[in-house]
Scaffold this active site. Sequence first.
Site, PDB file in Angstrom:
ATOM      1  N   GLN A  29      10.083  12.870   7.894  1.00  0.00           N
ATOM      2  CA  GLN A  29      10.500  14.280   7.749  1.00  0.00           C
ATOM      3  C   GLN A  29       9.313  15.244   7.802  1.00  0.00           C
ATOM      4  OE1 GLN A  29      13.852  15.353   5.134  1.00  0.00           O
ATOM      5  NE2 GLN A  29      13.064  13.685   3.859  1.00  0.00           N
ATOM      6  N   ASP A  65      -0.565   1.346  11.393  1.00  0.00           N
ATOM      7  CA  ASP A  65      -0.055   0.851  10.114  1.00  0.00           C
ATOM      8  C   ASP A  65      -1.125   1.170   9.066  1.00  0.00           C
ATOM      9  OD1 ASP A  65       0.620  -0.604   7.867  1.00  0.00           O
ATOM     10  OD2 ASP A  65       1.001  -2.472   8.942  1.00  0.00           O
ATOM     11  N   TYR A  67       6.491   4.889   1.036  1.00  0.00           N
ATOM     12  CA  TYR A  67       7.730   4.158   0.768  1.00  0.00           C
ATOM     13  C   TYR A  67       8.572   5.129  -0.050  1.00  0.00           C
ATOM     14  CZ  TYR A  67      10.720   0.177  -0.447  1.00  0.00           C
ATOM     15  OH  TYR A  67      11.774  -0.705  -0.575  1.00  0.00           O
ATOM     16  N   THR A  68       9.620   5.715   0.561  1.00  0.00           N
ATOM     17  CA  THR A  68      10.307   6.844  -0.076  1.00  0.00           C
ATOM     18  C   THR A  68      11.694   6.500  -0.628  1.00  0.00           C
ATOM     19  OG1 THR A  68      11.031   7.550   2.116  1.00  0.00           O
ATOM     20  CG2 THR A  68       9.086   8.636   1.224  1.00  0.00           C
ATOM     21  N   ASP A  92       7.145  14.783  -7.690  1.00  0.00           N
ATOM     22  CA  ASP A  92       7.526  15.162  -9.059  1.00  0.00           C
ATOM     23  C   ASP A  92       7.895  13.936  -9.900  1.00  0.00           C
ATOM     24  OD1 ASP A  92       9.743  14.812  -7.336  1.00  0.00           O
ATOM     25  OD2 ASP A  92      11.059  15.872  -8.720  1.00  0.00           O
ATOM     26  N   TYR A 138       8.926   3.689  -7.863  1.00  0.00           N
ATOM     27  CA  TYR A 138       8.476   4.696  -6.883  1.00  0.00           C
ATOM     28  C   TYR A 138       7.451   5.638  -7.516  1.00  0.00           C
ATOM     29  CZ  TYR A 138       8.604   8.900  -3.953  1.00  0.00           C
ATOM     30  OH  TYR A 138       8.252   9.996  -3.200  1.00  0.00           O
TER      31      TYR A 138
HETATM   32  N1  LIG Z   1      11.743  12.676   0.534  1.00  0.00           N
HETATM   33  C1  LIG Z   1      11.616  13.298  -0.631  1.00  0.00           C
HETATM   34  O1  LIG Z   1      12.599  13.782  -1.227  1.00  0.00           O
HETATM   35  C2  LIG Z   1      10.260  13.414  -1.281  1.00  0.00           C
HETATM   36  C3  LIG Z   1      10.164  14.013  -2.540  1.00  0.00           C
HETATM   37  C4  LIG Z   1       8.900  14.135  -3.125  1.00  0.00           C
HETATM   38  C5  LIG Z   1       7.775  13.675  -2.466  1.00  0.00           C
HETATM   39  N2  LIG Z   1       7.910  13.079  -1.253  1.00  0.00           N
HETATM   40  C6  LIG Z   1       6.695  12.588  -0.596  1.00  0.00           C
HETATM   41  O2  LIG Z   1       6.509  13.350   0.591  1.00  0.00           O
HETATM   42  C7  LIG Z   1       5.875  12.538   1.596  1.00  0.00           C
HETATM   43  C8  LIG Z   1       6.668  12.632   2.886  1.00  0.00           C
HETATM   44  O3  LIG Z   1       8.003  12.163   2.647  1.00  0.00           O
HETATM   45  P1  LIG Z   1       9.077  12.078   3.825  1.00  0.00           P
HETATM   46  O4  LIG Z   1      10.416  12.289   3.202  1.00  0.00           O
HETATM   47  O5  LIG Z   1       8.642  12.897   4.982  1.00  0.00           O
HETATM   48  O6  LIG Z   1       8.933  10.523   4.195  1.00  0.00           O
HETATM   49  P2  LIG Z   1       9.731   9.713   5.306  1.00  0.00           P
HETATM   50  O7  LIG Z   1      10.660  10.624   6.058  1.00  0.00           O
HETATM   51  O8  LIG Z   1      10.275   8.476   4.644  1.00  0.00           O
HETATM   52  O9  LIG Z   1       8.564   9.320   6.320  1.00  0.00           O
HETATM   53  C9  LIG Z   1       7.616   8.354   6.039  1.00  0.00           C
HETATM   54  C10 LIG Z   1       7.147   7.772   7.364  1.00  0.00           C
HETATM   55  O10 LIG Z   1       6.142   6.798   7.088  1.00  0.00           O
HETATM   56  C11 LIG Z   1       6.413   5.670   7.917  1.00  0.00           C
HETATM   57  N3  LIG Z   1       5.786   4.443   7.452  1.00  0.00           N
HETATM   58  C12 LIG Z   1       6.337   3.449   6.703  1.00  0.00           C
HETATM   59  N4  LIG Z   1       5.448   2.434   6.556  1.00  0.00           N
HETATM   60  C13 LIG Z   1       4.320   2.804   7.211  1.00  0.00           C
HETATM   61  C14 LIG Z   1       3.072   2.184   7.432  1.00  0.00           C
HETATM   62  N5  LIG Z   1       2.786   0.950   6.954  1.00  0.00           N
HETATM   63  N6  LIG Z   1       2.129   2.846   8.162  1.00  0.00           N
HETATM   64  C15 LIG Z   1       2.405   4.070   8.677  1.00  0.00           C
HETATM   65  N7  LIG Z   1       3.575   4.709   8.513  1.00  0.00           N
HETATM   66  C16 LIG Z   1       4.529   4.085   7.782  1.00  0.00           C
HETATM   67  C17 LIG Z   1       7.915   5.607   7.876  1.00  0.00           C
HETATM   68  O11 LIG Z   1       8.434   4.712   8.844  1.00  0.00           O
HETATM   69  P3  LIG Z   1       9.842   3.953   8.484  1.00  0.00           P
HETATM   70  O12 LIG Z   1      10.883   5.018   8.573  1.00  0.00           O
HETATM   71  O13 LIG Z   1       9.931   2.912   9.539  1.00  0.00           O
HETATM   72  O14 LIG Z   1       9.686   3.394   7.098  1.00  0.00           O
HETATM   73  C18 LIG Z   1       8.266   7.064   8.130  1.00  0.00           C
HETATM   74  O15 LIG Z   1       8.233   7.387   9.508  1.00  0.00           O
HETATM   75  C19 LIG Z   1       5.779  11.142   0.978  1.00  0.00           C
HETATM   76  O16 LIG Z   1       4.504  10.978   0.424  1.00  0.00           O
HETATM   77  C20 LIG Z   1       6.791  11.148  -0.133  1.00  0.00           C
HETATM   78  O17 LIG Z   1       6.461  10.240  -1.179  1.00  0.00           O
HETATM   79  C21 LIG Z   1       9.108  12.947  -0.634  1.00  0.00           C
END
Ligand SMILES: NC(=O)c1ccc[n+]([C@@H]2O[C@H](COP(=O)([O-])OP(=O)(O)OC[C@H]3O[C@@H](n4cnc5c(N)ncnc54)[C@H](OP(=O)(O)O)[C@@H]3O)[C@@H](O)[C@H]2O)c1
Length: 290
Positions: A11, A44, A69-70, A110, A133
């Site tokens: 995202q 990776d 890992y979300t 958060d 998480y």
């Molecule tokens: N989503 C939320 O509500 C939320 C809330 C608070 C904070 N955050 C933080 O915000 C950040 C961005 O979140 P997001 O929602 O954009 O995450 P996301 O959509 O889950 O995207 C994460 C990306 O990382 C990839 N990935 C997985 N394993 C990997 C590896 N070994 N090497 C490289 N890339 C890899 C994933 O691929 P796959 O899809 O194949 O796994 C995916 O494309 C994260 O740090 C998350 O913890 C998110």
Amino acid sequence: MNILVTGANGQLGTEMRNISAGSSDRYIFTDVTSLPGVDTVYLDITNRDAVRLICQSEKVDVIVNCAAYTNVDKAEDDLAMADLLNHQAPGILAAVAAERGAHLIHISTDYVFQGDIALPCRENWPVQPNGVYGATKLQGEQAVQESGCSWQIFRTAWLYSPYGKNFVKTMRQLTSERPTLKVVFDQVGTPTYAADLAALICKVITERRMDRQGIFHFSDEGVCSWYDFACAIRDLSGNTCDIKPCHSDEFPSKVRRPHFSVLDKTKVKETFGIEVPHWYVSLKKCIERL
Ligand SMILES: NC(=O)c1ccc[n+]([C@@H]2O[C@H](COP(=O)([O-])OP(=O)(O)OC[C@H]3O[C@@H](n4cnc5c(N)ncnc54)[C@H](OP(=O)(O)O)[C@@H]3O)[C@@H](O)[C@H]2O)c1
């Protein structure tokens, strides 16, 4: 400057790609996944040699780590993988950044907070994650801070976008299909449009504000419960589903989620001179794009 974005097909990574499009800096977008028609370099982030190699060959000055890992529920049964991605991998990125004098922008959550106090959480508050998480994300923060590299950590919450799986897309779908729905009203926070966070990160890079090392909280403005958020998604989508508020214990989960996890954004606003949009305004923009 050469900017390496990890997890670029997620995202936040996708919004980084959109928003950096006109930049005079050179962005290199990497992920383990590929998307049709989208130029992505395979990287990776758990592979130290691969991270080192690409940083050397592309002369990387800044790493933006959008990979993680979300899946909060799945993490409870998958500690090894959550630890590898959320704790060890940021440590690898930070160590490589330290080796070459690069800067690391890392994203956290958060969920490092217990979420029991009904006041906006400040960056210096005590942390106490509830589940795997949050715990692994906290360890990732610590690995970054202990690495000796130049770093910034942006903690965010309730992230959504037109891409991937998220609450907005799920609620938009469910409220179009079902006559009634229950959504919890005893968890309160603030949604974050991934484009708003990506805009902040790109601004920090473009304006070379990487010297302001530290943890910063960023979400959109305002406060709502998941119930309020769901009602807004329904209304803006033109759906008519009858949404009823319910308590969290009606949806048993292995993870106890924070009841109040509003992030205080005073520091990020003062440091970078930004105005943050209200969550409803950003939600409207996202839904117009869907
Ligand atoms: N989503 C939320 O509500 C939320 C809330 C608070 C904070 N955050 C933080 O915000 C950040 C961005 O979140 P997001 O929602 O954009 O995450 P996301 O959509 O889950 O995207 C994460 C990306 O990382 C990839 N990935 C997985 N394993 C990997 C590896 N070994 N090497 C490289 N890339 C890899 C994933 O691929 P796959 O899809 O194949 O796994 C995916 O494309 C994260 O740090 C998350 O913890 C998110």
